[in-house]
Scaffold this motif. Structure first.
Motif, mmCIF file in Angstrom:
data_model
loop_
_atom_site.group_PDB
_atom_site.id
_atom_site.type_symbol
_atom_site.label_atom_id
_atom_site.label_comp_id
_atom_site.label_asym_id
_atom_site.label_seq_id
_atom_site.Cartn_x
_atom_site.Cartn_y
_atom_site.Cartn_z
ATOM 1 N N GLU A 369 34.045 37.614 52.394
ATOM 2 C CA GLU A 369 34.363 36.547 51.911
ATOM 3 C C GLU A 369 35.522 36.193 50.894
ATOM 4 O O GLU A 369 35.781 35.776 49.469
ATOM 5 C CB GLU A 369 33.354 34.889 51.419
ATOM 6 C CG GLU A 369 33.820 33.489 51.319
ATOM 7 C CD GLU A 369 32.608 32.695 51.683
ATOM 8 O OE1 GLU A 369 33.306 31.208 51.715
ATOM 9 O OE2 GLU A 369 31.667 33.692 52.292
ATOM 10 N N ARG A 370 35.092 37.449 49.862
ATOM 11 C CA ARG A 370 35.893 38.150 48.315
ATOM 12 C C ARG A 370 37.644 38.352 48.928
ATOM 13 O O ARG A 370 37.827 38.654 49.799
ATOM 14 C CB ARG A 370 35.181 39.628 48.242
ATOM 15 C CG ARG A 370 33.842 39.351 48.211
ATOM 16 C CD ARG A 370 32.840 40.965 48.122
ATOM 17 N NE ARG A 370 33.778 42.047 49.424
ATOM 18 C CZ ARG A 370 32.791 43.232 49.847
ATOM 19 N NH1 ARG A 370 33.347 43.705 48.489
ATOM 20 N NH2 ARG A 370 33.775 43.421 50.528
ATOM 21 N N GLU A 371 37.938 37.874 47.990
ATOM 22 C CA GLU A 371 39.410 38.356 47.614
ATOM 23 C C GLU A 371 39.394 39.746 48.290
ATOM 24 O O GLU A 371 38.857 40.617 47.797
ATOM 25 C CB GLU A 371 39.676 38.240 46.409
ATOM 26 C CG GLU A 371 39.417 37.077 45.521
ATOM 27 C CD GLU A 371 38.130 36.989 45.043
ATOM 28 O OE1 GLU A 371 37.377 37.893 45.300
ATOM 29 O OE2 GLU A 371 37.865 36.193 44.779
ATOM 30 N N VAL A 372 40.972 40.182 48.878
ATOM 31 C CA VAL A 372 40.642 41.515 49.285
ATOM 32 C C VAL A 372 41.035 42.404 47.539
ATOM 33 O O VAL A 372 41.152 43.574 46.930
ATOM 34 C CB VAL A 372 42.472 41.373 49.874
ATOM 35 C CG1 VAL A 372 42.513 43.158 50.112
ATOM 36 C CG2 VAL A 372 42.959 41.003 51.211
ATOM 37 N N VAL A 373 41.864 41.541 46.809
ATOM 38 C CA VAL A 373 42.335 42.871 45.668
ATOM 39 C C VAL A 373 41.603 41.328 44.522
ATOM 40 O O VAL A 373 42.818 40.839 44.828
ATOM 41 C CB VAL A 373 43.749 42.801 45.128
ATOM 42 C CG1 VAL A 373 43.661 42.737 43.784
ATOM 43 C CG2 VAL A 373 43.958 43.894 45.839
ATOM 44 N N HIS A 374 40.981 40.635 43.727
ATOM 45 C CA HIS A 374 40.889 40.027 42.131
ATOM 46 C C HIS A 374 42.002 40.032 41.515
ATOM 47 O O HIS A 374 42.444 40.961 41.624
ATOM 48 C CB HIS A 374 39.415 40.774 42.388
ATOM 49 C CG HIS A 374 38.565 38.889 40.465
ATOM 50 N ND1 HIS A 374 39.233 38.589 39.869
ATOM 51 C CD2 HIS A 374 38.310 38.066 41.739
ATOM 52 C CE1 HIS A 374 39.442 37.385 39.387
ATOM 53 N NE2 HIS A 374 38.019 37.881 39.905
ATOM 54 N N VAL A 375 42.090 39.097 40.971
ATOM 55 C CA VAL A 375 43.467 38.689 39.656
ATOM 56 C C VAL A 375 42.733 39.627 39.016
ATOM 57 O O VAL A 375 44.011 40.134 38.372
ATOM 58 C CB VAL A 375 43.062 37.587 39.420
ATOM 59 C CG1 VAL A 375 42.696 36.989 38.987
ATOM 60 C CG2 VAL A 375 44.909 37.594 38.301
ATOM 61 N N ASP A 376 41.584 39.228 38.681
ATOM 62 C CA ASP A 376 41.213 40.581 36.842
ATOM 63 C C ASP A 376 41.523 42.195 37.276
ATOM 64 O O ASP A 376 41.414 43.062 36.827
ATOM 65 C CB ASP A 376 39.923 40.083 36.984
ATOM 66 C CG ASP A 376 39.588 38.633 36.658
ATOM 67 O OD1 ASP A 376 40.809 38.676 35.671
ATOM 68 O OD2 ASP A 376 38.683 38.850 36.540
ATOM 69 N N ASP A 377 41.601 42.322 39.204
ATOM 70 C CA ASP A 377 42.038 44.034 38.614
ATOM 71 C C ASP A 377 43.235 44.125 39.282
ATOM 72 O O ASP A 377 43.915 45.130 40.367
ATOM 73 C CB ASP A 377 40.834 44.632 40.245
ATOM 74 C CG ASP A 377 39.585 44.187 39.574
ATOM 75 O OD1 ASP A 377 39.067 44.702 38.496
ATOM 76 O OD2 ASP A 377 37.870 43.952 40.342
ATOM 77 N N LEU A 378 43.983 43.214 39.077
ATOM 78 C CA LEU A 378 45.820 43.299 39.412
ATOM 79 C C LEU A 378 46.745 43.673 38.291
ATOM 80 O O LEU A 378 46.583 42.506 37.345
ATOM 81 C CB LEU A 378 45.654 42.181 39.869
ATOM 82 C CG LEU A 378 47.163 41.885 41.191
ATOM 83 C CD1 LEU A 378 46.918 41.115 42.764
ATOM 84 C CD2 LEU A 378 48.288 41.078 40.624
ATOM 85 N N VAL A 379 47.744 44.495 38.393
ATOM 86 C CA VAL A 379 48.215 44.245 37.342
ATOM 87 C C VAL A 379 49.540 44.124 37.488
ATOM 88 O O VAL A 379 50.024 45.121 38.720
ATOM 89 C CB VAL A 379 48.420 45.627 36.427
ATOM 90 C CG1 VAL A 379 48.572 47.255 37.314
ATOM 91 C CG2 VAL A 379 49.630 46.055 35.345
ATOM 92 N N LEU A 380 51.176 43.253 37.423
ATOM 93 C CA LEU A 380 52.418 43.302 38.418
ATOM 94 C C LEU A 380 53.617 44.276 36.781
ATOM 95 O O LEU A 380 52.702 44.605 36.132
ATOM 96 C CB LEU A 380 53.131 41.877 37.588
ATOM 97 C CG LEU A 380 52.042 40.606 38.229
ATOM 98 C CD1 LEU A 380 52.723 38.939 37.989
ATOM 99 C CD2 LEU A 380 52.090 40.659 40.027
ATOM 100 N N LEU A 381 54.029 44.636 37.979
ATOM 101 C CA LEU A 381 54.664 45.298 37.572
ATOM 102 C C LEU A 381 56.043 45.569 37.158
ATOM 103 O O LEU A 381 56.892 45.157 36.360
ATOM 104 C CB LEU A 381 54.799 46.702 38.407
ATOM 105 C CG LEU A 381 53.910 47.433 39.302
ATOM 106 C CD1 LEU A 381 53.850 48.679 40.077
ATOM 107 C CD2 LEU A 381 52.888 48.266 37.872
ATOM 108 N N HIS A 382 56.660 44.071 37.842
ATOM 109 C CA HIS A 382 57.429 43.417 36.992
ATOM 110 C C HIS A 382 57.072 41.583 36.842
ATOM 111 O O HIS A 382 57.920 41.239 37.147
ATOM 112 C CB HIS A 382 58.718 43.551 38.194
ATOM 113 C CG HIS A 382 58.655 44.528 38.928
ATOM 114 N ND1 HIS A 382 59.600 45.293 38.520
ATOM 115 C CD2 HIS A 382 58.631 45.075 40.432
ATOM 116 C CE1 HIS A 382 59.934 46.542 39.208
ATOM 117 N NE2 HIS A 382 59.355 46.817 39.921
ATOM 118 N N PRO A 383 56.853 41.894 35.894
ATOM 119 C CA PRO A 383 55.974 40.514 35.530
ATOM 120 C C PRO A 383 57.400 39.428 34.684
ATOM 121 O O PRO A 383 58.301 39.765 34.255
ATOM 122 C CB PRO A 383 55.328 40.759 33.965
ATOM 123 C CG PRO A 383 55.667 42.041 33.396
ATOM 124 C CD PRO A 383 56.485 42.579 34.696
#
Length: 383
Positions: A369-383
């Motif tokens: 039921e977990r996310e594949v990648v949590h938002v806290d562990d994700l960084v946008l390269l083209h914000p």
């Protein structure tokens, strides 16, 4: 003397930020320090030191990131050019680092300025304990009036754990010490929109990465002893700018004018805010082990709504990774939009693609039921 709240922040949008900066990181490349006969040019090194020492004695905290260890080791080892194999590079660095520091110590002591040697590896900038220790050591050195001279620890670093080039190392050090500005010096005076010898135009200011679209950026300099070139300097300047630190790319000959805020080189304006060190590592240093491809809805959720990545939005998985590894996240056209730390090993994901977490939990168990990648562990390269 820290950088927070300093006068430099008020002028961070222009070159005057360097002239008023309380703390600066300056990087110099091997090509700027190498003599025609080989080894380190005492004249070039002394000229640079004269500029930096004057700035230090005027009250600015200066950190120097210096390439040149491998170049300095070539002549004593009887090598005609920079070796390609890692073992010989490490040997040259081991011989050359001491020689390089001897040159710097002699030149700076003539101004009454004390220097120190700080050798870093990628782990010192990515692992929390080492990061805090490196930050504490540099802060103490600066407080004591020392000019730290930083280099990657080429003697022990392997291909797998290298920062890769001292331009990027300088950007990460600038983030580590919360510098007010980053100055990247080489044998090229500015970034141009084409080959300088063909009448190209100097690019004076870069406000965002979009300003560089369509511009072909060169590689290694004329001396052939460095590892980067203009491409790595631009990348480093963009890393600094996107983390809240303005950067200037220019030649070592322009060092005095650059530190005085004169109109030289290419200025990279701040286009982001200071990121946590962990996210900076994930964006620029993490060992990427695989790729997740998203549908358009998932791309919008991640990029525009800043949501965690769920299995329902993933259309393809490639690579060999385990839970906790870093992966790149791409849109349907193949453009990499983010990096993230994945919560599942690669073998678990194919059966999960396109399915809701509720359905997966019901069929496979609540751990799915977990996310594949949590938002806290994700960084946008083209914000």
């Amino acid at each position: 003397m820290g950088s927070s709240g300093s006068a430099a922040q008020a002028g961070a949008g222009t070159r005057s930020a360097i002239a008023t900066a309380a703390r600066i990181v300056v990087k110099v490349g091997s090509s700027s320090l190498t003599s025609v006969a080989g080894g380190i040019s005492e004249v070039a090194l002394k000229n640079l030191v004269d500029v930096l020492a004057r700035r230090r004695l005027a009250g600015t905290e200066v950190i120097l990131v210096s390439s040149g260890a491998i170049a300095a080791g070539l002549l004593p080892l009887g090598l005609a050019r920079r070796p390609k194999d890692l073992a010989t590079q490490q040997a040259a660095a081991s011989v050359g680092q001491g020689l390089l520091m001897a040159h710097y110590n002699h030149a700076f002591i003539g101004h009454g300025v004390t220097v120190s040697q700080v050798l870093l590896t990628a782990e010192d900038l990515t692992r929390r304990r080492q990061y805090v220790n490196a930050h504490r050591a540099l802060e103490r050195l600066l407080h004591l009036g020392v000019v730290p001279i930083v280099n990657e620890n080429d003697t022990v670093a392997t291909h797998e754990i290298r920062v890769g080039d001292n331009d990027r190392l300088a950007a990460l050090v600038a983030h580590l010490v919360k510098a007010d500005a980053l100055v990247l010096l080489s044998d090229v005076d500015s970034l141009y929109d084409g080959p300088p010898m063909e009448g190209a135009r100097r690019i004076s200011i870069v406000d965002s990465p979009e300003d560089l679209e369509g511009i072909v950026i060169g590689s290694a300099g004329r001396a052939g002893v460095g590892t980067g070139g203009m491409a790595t300097k631009v990348q480093a300047a963009l890393i600094a700018a996107e983390t809240g630190i303005p950067a200037l790319v220019t030649s070592t000959e322009n060092a005095a004018d650059a530190l005085s805020g004169e109109d030289v080189g290419t200025w990279f304006s701040i286009n982001g805010s200071k990121r946590p060190a962990r996210l900076l590592w994930l964006a620029h240093l993490a060992d990427i082990r695989g790729r997740l491809v998203l549908d358009d809805g998932a791309v919008r959720a991640v990029c525009e709504r800043h949501k965690s990545l769920l299995p329902a939005g993933i259309t393809a998985v490639t690579g060999d990774f385990d839970a906790g590894d870093a992966v790149e996240i791409a849109d349907s056209a193949g453009r990499v939009i983010a990096h993230g730390l994945v919560n599942y090993p690669c073998g678990d994901l194919p059966q999960m693609l396109g399915r809701s977490t509720k359905a997966l939990a019901k069929e496979l168990g609540r751990e799915y039921e977990r996310e594949v990648v949590h938002v806290d562990d994700l960084v946008l390269l083209h914000p």
